[in-house]
Design a protein around this motif. Structure first.
Motif, PDB file in Angstrom:
ATOM      1  N   ALA A   5       0.842  -1.196   0.000  1.00 38.89           N
ATOM      2  CA  ALA A   5       0.000   0.000   0.000  1.00 38.89           C
ATOM      3  C   ALA A   5       0.877   1.246   0.000  1.00 38.89           C
ATOM      4  O   ALA A   5       1.787   1.374   0.830  1.00 38.89           O
TER       5      ALA A   5
ATOM      6  N   THR B 201       0.567   5.557  -0.147  1.00 36.37           N
ATOM      7  CA  THR B 201      -0.287   6.743  -0.088  1.00 36.37           C
ATOM      8  C   THR B 201       0.575   7.993  -0.091  1.00 36.37           C
ATOM      9  O   THR B 201       1.635   8.029   0.538  1.00 36.37           O
TER      10      THR B 201
ATOM     11  N   GLY C  60      -2.196  10.875   2.009  1.00 42.09           N
ATOM     12  CA  GLY C  60      -3.450  10.182   2.241  1.00 42.09           C
ATOM     13  C   GLY C  60      -4.135   9.627   1.015  1.00 42.09           C
ATOM     14  O   GLY C  60      -5.094   8.858   1.135  1.00 42.09           O
ATOM     15  N   SER C  61      -3.676   9.980  -0.188  1.00 47.01           N
ATOM     16  CA  SER C  61      -4.291   9.488  -1.424  1.00 47.01           C
ATOM     17  C   SER C  61      -3.502   8.288  -1.955  1.00 47.01           C
ATOM     18  O   SER C  61      -2.263   8.285  -1.925  1.00 47.01           O
ATOM     19  N   GLU C  62      -4.226   7.293  -2.477  1.00 44.10           N
ATOM     20  CA  GLU C  62      -3.585   6.073  -2.943  1.00 44.10           C
ATOM     21  C   GLU C  62      -2.701   6.324  -4.164  1.00 44.10           C
ATOM     22  O   GLU C  62      -3.062   7.073  -5.071  1.00 44.10           O
TER      23      GLU C  62
ATOM     24  N   SER D 206       5.743  10.152  -8.215  1.00 47.40           N
ATOM     25  CA  SER D 206       5.188  10.737  -7.004  1.00 47.40           C
ATOM     26  C   SER D 206       5.244  12.252  -7.083  1.00 47.40           C
ATOM     27  O   SER D 206       6.254  12.832  -7.514  1.00 47.40           O
TER      28      SER D 206
ATOM     29  N   ARG E 246       3.854   7.391   2.222  1.00 51.02           N
ATOM     30  CA  ARG E 246       3.923   6.267   3.147  1.00 51.02           C
ATOM     31  C   ARG E 246       3.833   4.963   2.355  1.00 51.02           C
ATOM     32  O   ARG E 246       2.980   4.830   1.483  1.00 51.02           O
TER      33      ARG E 246
END
Length: 267
Positions: A38, A40, A43-45, A64, A70
């Motif tokens: 995962a 993010t 906070g967005s995937e 990115s 994260r």
């Protein structure tokens, strides 16, 4: 054998960047793998693209934007990896000097210290044991640009430095050698671990001059010439800061015994 591994990264991306991760368990015949990855950004995937690499390695590539990135990877690994076929190209490529395993700079020293390693199945164990005695494990004692020569001169290093020196010395005396990154249950301090692999009697065998963790519990991540091929994070075109990194690796039951004098394979 059941092994549970994980890696968590907290990265500040200061400007748009092309990033690459190598922290997923290598895909190898004989292993049953249950995993999740995962990513993010604020906070967005973020959805990466998986690029297959040599020896089952997997590179997760993505662009990115600036922000807080994260990364969370978890895997449960069952079974034992089957030995991979030994390619003629690998035997040639893993004899050459590389960025962090500068075997060409150690030819005279290696031959005077160890002699010729061609046809000598005991040579890898001798060199691994010599490095284990000669180099002191000291976290923070080396930098990301240090290679085998710096490690030999300083006499200190971390696991990647031990691996680079073993690999460079073996290549210098004519023995194909490479570096693998692994999850290593029992390793202390816990982190991504690096070990040398050597071509011995027709198969790739792992040695570990640090003696930090039992080799039969290793889980392979990536394999290559040196740290430049197996880095867990590569950054292209920007400025980033790794603010947090945590790695875990556990095995069901007690840790197996390891006689580090003997060769073994990563399963």
């Amino acid at each position: 054998m059941k092994r549970d591994v994980s890696a968590h990264l907290d990265i500040a991306v200061h400007a748009p960047a092309a990033l690459q991760l190598q922290l997923a368990v290598a895909r190898q015949p004989g292993l049953e793998l249950n995993e999740s990855l995962a990513l993010t950004l604020d906070g967005s995937e973020v959805v990466p693209r998986e690029v297959p690499g040599p020896h089952g390695s997997r590179i997760h590539v993505f662009d990115s934007g600036a922000g807080n990135l994260r990364v969370q990877y978890r895997a449960t690994v069952l079974g034992a990896a089957e030995p991979e076929p030994v390619a003629a190209y690998d035997l040639a490529a893993y004899l050459r000097p590389s960025r962090f395993a500068e075997s060409d700079k150690l030819l005279g020293f290696a031959w005077s210290e160890f002699g010729c390693g061609i046809g000598d199945p005991e040579m890898p164990a001798r060199i691994s044991a010599w490095v284990g005695r000669r180099i002191r494990y000291a976290p923070g004692s080396s930098g990301p640009m240090d290679g085998a020569v710096e490690t030999l001169l300083s006499g200190t290093g971390v696991c990647r430095d031990f691996s680079h020196l073993v690999v460079a010395l073996l290549r210098a005396v004519g023995v194909p050698a490479r570096v693998a990154s692994v999850y290593a249950p029992g390793c202390f301090p816990m982190d991504f671990h690096s070990v040398p692999e050597v071509y011995v009697d027709g198969v790739w065998r792992a040695f570990d001059p640090t003696g930090l963790a039992p080799r039969s519990a290793y889980v392979r991540i990536a394999t290559g010439r040196d740290a430049s091929d197996i880095a867990f994070l590569a950054n292209h075109g920007s400025d980033i800061t790794v603010n947090g990194l945590s790695v875990t690796a556990f095995i069901d039951g007690p840790l197996p015994f390891d006689d580090f004098r003997l060769p073994t394979s990563i399963h």
